[in-house]
Design a protein around this motif. Structure first.
Motif, PDB file in Angstrom:
ATOM      1  N   ARG A  15       0.813  -1.215   0.000  1.00 42.96           N
ATOM      2  CA  ARG A  15       0.000   0.000   0.000  1.00 42.96           C
ATOM      3  C   ARG A  15       0.854   1.276   0.000  1.00 42.96           C
ATOM      4  O   ARG A  15       0.414   2.299  -0.508  1.00 42.96           O
ATOM      5  CB  ARG A  15      -1.016  -0.037   1.139  1.00 42.96           C
ATOM      6  CG  ARG A  15      -0.438  -0.085   2.521  1.00 42.96           C
ATOM      7  CD  ARG A  15      -1.495  -0.409   3.567  1.00 42.96           C
ATOM      8  NE  ARG A  15      -1.787  -1.845   3.648  1.00 42.96           N
ATOM      9  CZ  ARG A  15      -2.598  -2.389   4.553  1.00 42.96           C
ATOM     10  NH1 ARG A  15      -3.236  -1.640   5.420  1.00 42.96           N
ATOM     11  NH2 ARG A  15      -2.789  -3.703   4.586  1.00 42.96           N
ATOM     12  N   THR A  34      -6.623  -6.131  -9.587  1.00 46.07           N
ATOM     13  CA  THR A  34      -5.952  -7.006  -8.623  1.00 46.07           C
ATOM     14  C   THR A  34      -4.625  -7.486  -9.208  1.00 46.07           C
ATOM     15  O   THR A  34      -3.597  -7.450  -8.549  1.00 46.07           O
ATOM     16  CB  THR A  34      -6.842  -8.216  -8.276  1.00 46.07           C
ATOM     17  OG1 THR A  34      -8.032  -7.727  -7.645  1.00 46.07           O
ATOM     18  CG2 THR A  34      -6.135  -9.167  -7.338  1.00 46.07           C
ATOM     19  N   GLY A  35      -4.669  -7.934 -10.450  1.00 40.51           N
ATOM     20  CA  GLY A  35      -3.446  -8.429 -11.102  1.00 40.51           C
ATOM     21  C   GLY A  35      -3.380  -9.948 -11.111  1.00 40.51           C
ATOM     22  O   GLY A  35      -3.902 -10.612 -10.214  1.00 40.51           O
ATOM     23  N   ASP A  36      -2.730 -10.478 -12.137  1.00 44.43           N
ATOM     24  CA  ASP A  36      -2.532 -11.928 -12.229  1.00 44.43           C
ATOM     25  C   ASP A  36      -1.580 -12.386 -11.130  1.00 44.43           C
ATOM     26  O   ASP A  36      -0.768 -11.611 -10.644  1.00 44.43           O
ATOM     27  CB  ASP A  36      -1.889 -12.289 -13.584  1.00 44.43           C
ATOM     28  CG  ASP A  36      -2.835 -12.055 -14.746  1.00 44.43           C
ATOM     29  OD1 ASP A  36      -4.052 -12.163 -14.542  1.00 44.43           O
ATOM     30  OD2 ASP A  36      -2.351 -11.746 -15.856  1.00 44.43           O
ATOM     31  N   HIS A  37      -1.669 -13.654 -10.794  1.00 43.16           N
ATOM     32  CA  HIS A  37      -0.763 -14.209  -9.789  1.00 43.16           C
ATOM     33  C   HIS A  37       0.656 -14.301 -10.371  1.00 43.16           C
ATOM     34  O   HIS A  37       0.826 -14.504 -11.577  1.00 43.16           O
ATOM     35  CB  HIS A  37      -1.256 -15.605  -9.380  1.00 43.16           C
ATOM     36  CG  HIS A  37      -0.681 -16.064  -8.073  1.00 43.16           C
ATOM     37  ND1 HIS A  37       0.524 -16.709  -7.999  1.00 43.16           N
ATOM     38  CD2 HIS A  37      -1.126 -15.949  -6.803  1.00 43.16           C
ATOM     39  CE1 HIS A  37       0.779 -16.990  -6.724  1.00 43.16           C
ATOM     40  NE2 HIS A  37      -0.210 -16.540  -5.983  1.00 43.16           N
ATOM     41  N   PHE A  39      -0.228  -8.627  -3.126  1.00 43.83           N
ATOM     42  CA  PHE A  39      -1.663  -8.576  -2.840  1.00 43.83           C
ATOM     43  C   PHE A  39      -1.970  -8.067  -1.431  1.00 43.83           C
ATOM     44  O   PHE A  39      -2.800  -8.626  -0.715  1.00 43.83           O
ATOM     45  CB  PHE A  39      -2.337  -9.933  -3.089  1.00 43.83           C
ATOM     46  CG  PHE A  39      -2.163 -10.419  -4.505  1.00 43.83           C
ATOM     47  CD1 PHE A  39      -2.728  -9.725  -5.566  1.00 43.83           C
ATOM     48  CD2 PHE A  39      -1.378 -11.532  -4.790  1.00 43.83           C
ATOM     49  CE1 PHE A  39      -2.544 -10.153  -6.877  1.00 43.83           C
ATOM     50  CE2 PHE A  39      -1.186 -11.962  -6.101  1.00 43.83           C
ATOM     51  CZ  PHE A  39      -1.782 -11.269  -7.146  1.00 43.83           C
ATOM     52  N   ASP A  40      -1.251  -7.016  -1.031  1.00 41.02           N
ATOM     53  CA  ASP A  40      -1.538  -6.347   0.237  1.00 41.02           C
ATOM     54  C   ASP A  40      -2.947  -5.773   0.156  1.00 41.02           C
ATOM     55  O   ASP A  40      -3.734  -5.858   1.096  1.00 41.02           O
ATOM     56  CB  ASP A  40      -0.485  -5.240   0.436  1.00 41.02           C
ATOM     57  CG  ASP A  40      -0.648  -4.493   1.739  1.00 41.02           C
ATOM     58  OD1 ASP A  40      -1.298  -5.026   2.652  1.00 41.02           O
ATOM     59  OD2 ASP A  40      -0.125  -3.363   1.835  1.00 41.02           O
ATOM     60  N   LEU A  41      -3.264  -5.198  -1.005  1.00 48.37           N
ATOM     61  CA  LEU A  41      -4.627  -4.718  -1.284  1.00 48.37           C
ATOM     62  C   LEU A  41      -5.183  -5.531  -2.444  1.00 48.37           C
ATOM     63  O   LEU A  41      -4.474  -6.337  -3.044  1.00 48.37           O
ATOM     64  CB  LEU A  41      -4.595  -3.236  -1.670  1.00 48.37           C
ATOM     65  CG  LEU A  41      -4.005  -2.244  -0.665  1.00 48.37           C
ATOM     66  CD1 LEU A  41      -4.085  -0.834  -1.222  1.00 48.37           C
ATOM     67  CD2 LEU A  41      -4.714  -2.308   0.676  1.00 48.37           C
ATOM     68  N   ASP A  42      -6.450  -5.293  -2.779  1.00 48.25           N
ATOM     69  CA  ASP A  42      -7.033  -5.879  -3.986  1.00 48.25           C
ATOM     70  C   ASP A  42      -7.726  -4.756  -4.764  1.00 48.25           C
ATOM     71  O   ASP A  42      -7.705  -3.608  -4.334  1.00 48.25           O
ATOM     72  CB  ASP A  42      -7.983  -7.024  -3.645  1.00 48.25           C
ATOM     73  CG  ASP A  42      -9.101  -6.611  -2.703  1.00 48.25           C
ATOM     74  OD1 ASP A  42      -9.571  -5.453  -2.794  1.00 48.25           O
ATOM     75  OD2 ASP A  42      -9.508  -7.433  -1.868  1.00 48.25           O
ATOM     76  N   VAL A  59     -10.656  -3.745  -5.064  1.00 47.90           N
ATOM     77  CA  VAL A  59     -11.644  -2.959  -4.320  1.00 47.90           C
ATOM     78  C   VAL A  59     -10.964  -2.023  -3.313  1.00 47.90           C
ATOM     79  O   VAL A  59     -11.226  -0.818  -3.286  1.00 47.90           O
ATOM     80  CB  VAL A  59     -12.659  -3.879  -3.598  1.00 47.90           C
ATOM     81  CG1 VAL A  59     -13.607  -3.069  -2.727  1.00 47.90           C
ATOM     82  CG2 VAL A  59     -13.443  -4.706  -4.612  1.00 47.90           C
ATOM     83  N   SER A  60     -10.071  -2.582  -2.520  1.00 48.07           N
ATOM     84  CA  SER A  60      -9.426  -1.739  -1.507  1.00 48.07           C
ATOM     85  C   SER A  60      -8.470  -0.729  -2.154  1.00 48.07           C
ATOM     86  O   SER A  60      -8.224   0.345  -1.603  1.00 48.07           O
ATOM     87  CB  SER A  60      -8.714  -2.579  -0.447  1.00 48.07           C
ATOM     88  OG  SER A  60      -7.957  -3.612  -1.014  1.00 48.07           O
ATOM     89  N   TYR A  71     -10.648   2.115  -3.095  1.00 47.57           N
ATOM     90  CA  TYR A  71     -10.980   2.770  -1.820  1.00 47.57           C
ATOM     91  C   TYR A  71      -9.809   3.657  -1.368  1.00 47.57           C
ATOM     92  O   TYR A  71      -9.990   4.773  -0.895  1.00 47.57           O
ATOM     93  CB  TYR A  71     -11.274   1.656  -0.817  1.00 47.57           C
ATOM     94  CG  TYR A  71     -11.526   2.075   0.599  1.00 47.57           C
ATOM     95  CD1 TYR A  71     -12.732   2.661   0.970  1.00 47.57           C
ATOM     96  CD2 TYR A  71     -10.571   1.834   1.590  1.00 47.57           C
ATOM     97  CE1 TYR A  71     -12.969   3.010   2.288  1.00 47.57           C
ATOM     98  CE2 TYR A  71     -10.804   2.178   2.907  1.00 47.57           C
ATOM     99  CZ  TYR A  71     -12.013   2.761   3.248  1.00 47.57           C
ATOM    100  OH  TYR A  71     -12.234   3.098   4.554  1.00 47.57           O
ATOM    101  N   LEU A  75      -4.058   6.134   3.179  1.00 49.33           N
ATOM    102  CA  LEU A  75      -4.875   5.014   3.671  1.00 49.33           C
ATOM    103  C   LEU A  75      -4.820   4.883   5.191  1.00 49.33           C
ATOM    104  O   LEU A  75      -5.730   4.354   5.813  1.00 49.33           O
ATOM    105  CB  LEU A  75      -4.437   3.704   2.990  1.00 49.33           C
ATOM    106  CG  LEU A  75      -5.379   2.507   3.148  1.00 49.33           C
ATOM    107  CD1 LEU A  75      -6.773   2.788   2.604  1.00 49.33           C
ATOM    108  CD2 LEU A  75      -4.806   1.272   2.474  1.00 49.33           C
ATOM    109  N   ALA A  92     -16.639   1.538  -3.892  1.00 46.10           N
ATOM    110  CA  ALA A  92     -15.301   2.027  -3.538  1.00 46.10           C
ATOM    111  C   ALA A  92     -14.879   3.214  -4.423  1.00 46.10           C
ATOM    112  O   ALA A  92     -13.756   3.697  -4.297  1.00 46.10           O
ATOM    113  CB  ALA A  92     -14.293   0.891  -3.645  1.00 46.10           C
TER     114      ALA A  92
END
Lengths: 202, 297
Positions: B82, B104-107, B120-123, B125-126, B129, B140, B178
């Motif tokens: 973040r 979000t992004g691919d793994h 993936f600290d955030l996704d 949606v967050s 936001y 944040l 969001a």
């Protein structure tokens, strides 16, 4: 070792509907359970007009086979309840929820990790001890461990035919959550309305 | 220019996509962008697309901006926590980058650094936001930003042909909550499914720009059917690609299919997002054949 902390009354009350059964796991040496706080919360819930239909105390709730046996013993109480609150570590909640797909199962505790000895969890379920248990919102399936990305706010665009983009052998965690929500016909909008950001300081 | 303003003005929004190079020599990418730019409102710049390491999207966006080409800065949650995400988004504001696409992004395991740590600290949606917080002058963690807060037009993605569709709609609503203001979609090849999707999301009142991936070969179509989430290339399109191998190889079949899809889907949505995957030189012809023009200004 794990530590479970009993959730605050308000975090539980808003999710309970109808007859509510409490199940507490006084279980294993690997998990510290706040017995005193649990008893206090129970009294508090009773005075808050929560319709508590009964209480069951178990141990080793995380063990599928063992819990399945106990489940048969208490079938009547479980069948009669509309909501079941499990006071245990995250693995216990998920094991129990997995045995009764048609029932609302809430987590009564947050599970924290304590560095050092790690408890054994003879179970196919996993708990990352995030300290912010959201199993009560996600129909007993943990997004932190069931989703490869640990997403807290829903499915990414990567699932194909129900499988995760990481492996065709892994079910998409959020699709599992969604399917179970559909089975439960949950009209609860709490999960849709919330935006979760994980606190890694817990 | 913010996208949502174009939509408000009743314009059909046209965007394309550009992947930064694997290296720091941007001449080829820049040439591709310049080829496409007269025909589109903006060009999305991908963020380590498919988890393959490349030049930073932010740097590429800045280069485009300097050439007076409107970029859309794509931001994923795979590679940054973040703090880094907020830093980069503030940097985008400094460079005058108006439009963001938040994903979000691919793994990491899908890309060329399979042993990397997936963040993936955030996704998605967050992340949206978080940008909303920045726009309100706070980070944040709730700390105040210095000076005037940044202002963006925030987009996200949705997969209209995903099966099941419900989890996608569930997340789409969360994204809107969001602060997401527009959606670009995963590639669509099935007009009937897209129509059903648009009927469902009409009530949200958020513009949807339909995704078009230009088909290069039968193999590509089959690969996507097997491996890419939310994409199904129907048999009749695969047959069309099979019919004239030379024509398909030259790109003409892909151009015709894309143009036909755009014509068919245009009345249903508010814009189109082309993903040429290196076939940027085909974009002008696709748009010409589909009869749509990017009205600017």
């Amino acid at each position: 070792m794990l530590i479970t902390r009993v959730k605050k009354k308000d975090a539980i009350l808003s999710l309970c509907k109808g007859k509510t059964l409490l199940i507490a796991c006084f279980g294993c040496k690997e998990v510290h359970f706040e017995e005193k706080e649990y008893q206090a919360l129970k009294e508090d819930l009773k005075t808050s007009n929560l319709n508590i239909s009964g209480e069951i105390q178990l141990d080793y709730l995380c063990n599928d086979d063992y819990t399945n046996k106990r489940f048969e013993l208490h079938k009547k109480e479980i069948d009669e309840a509309e909501t079941i609150i499990i006071f245990s570590c995250g693995v216990g909640v998920q094991t129990f929820a997995g045995l009764i797909p048609g029932k609302t199962v809430l987590s009564g505790c947050d599970t924290y990790v304590l560095p050092g000895f790690s408890g054994f969890t003879p179970s196919s379920h996993d708990c990352e001890q995030c300290g912010e248990c959201m199993l009560g919102f996600t129909v007993g399936i943990c997004p932190v461990t069931a989703c490869s990305k640990g997403l807290l706010n829903g499915q990414c665009g990567g699932a194909k035919k129900g499988k995760c983009e990481v492996s065709k052998n892994k079910d998409c965690g959020w699709e599992r959550i969604y399917n179970r929500m559909t089975v439960l016909k949950k009209d609860d909008l709490t999960l849709k309305k919330m935006i979760r950001v994980r606190n890694y300081n817990k | 220019m913010h996208f949502t303003e174009l939509t408000k003005m009743g314009k059909f929004v046209i965007t394309s996509e550009l992947g930064p190079p694997k290296g720091f020599h941007i001449e080829k990418a820049l040439h591709e962008a310049e080829l496409v730019w007269p025909h589109v409102h903006a060009i999305n710049v991908t963020d380590n697309q498919s988890s393959v390491m490349r030049l930073s999207g932010l740097a590429m966006c800045k280069v485009l901006k300097d050439k007076n080409i409107e970029p859309v800065f794509q931001v994923t949650c795979r590679d940054r926590n973040r703090l880094a995400l907020q830093s980069d988004i503030l940097s985008a504001a400094l460079f005058g980058i108006d439009n963001l696409l938040l994903l979000t992004g691919d793994h990491t395991t899908l890309g060329d650094h399979k042993d990397a740590k997936p963040v993936f600290d955030l996704d998605s949606v967050s992340l949206a936001y978080m940008v909303k917080h920045l726009e309100e002058g706070k980070d944040l963690a709730g700390n105040a930003l210095d000076g005037e807060p940044p202002k963006f037009c925030k987009g996200a993605v949705v997969s209209p042909c995903a099966e099941p569709l419900e989890p996608q709609l569930f997340k789409m609503e969360k994204k809107i909550k969001a602060g997401i203001q527009f959606f670009q979609t995963q590639a669509v090849y099935e007009a009937d499914k897209f129509e059903k999707f648009m009927k469902r999301v009409k009530e949200f009142g958020v513009p949807v720009y339909v995704g078009i991936v230009v088909l290069k070969s039968v193999g590509m179509a089959r690969f996507m059917n097997e491996n890419v989430a939310g994409i199904n290339v129907p048999d009749n399109i695969i047959e069309e690609l099979k019919k004239d191998k030379e024509k398909t190889k030259s790109g003409q079949t892909g151009i015709e299919i894309s143009a036909r899809l755009i014509k068919e889907l245009k009345p249903l949505c508010q814009g189109v997002h082309l993903m040429p995957l290196g076939w940027d030189d085909k974009v002008p012809e696709i748009l010409k054949l589909s009869g749509i023009i990017a009205e600017k200004g």
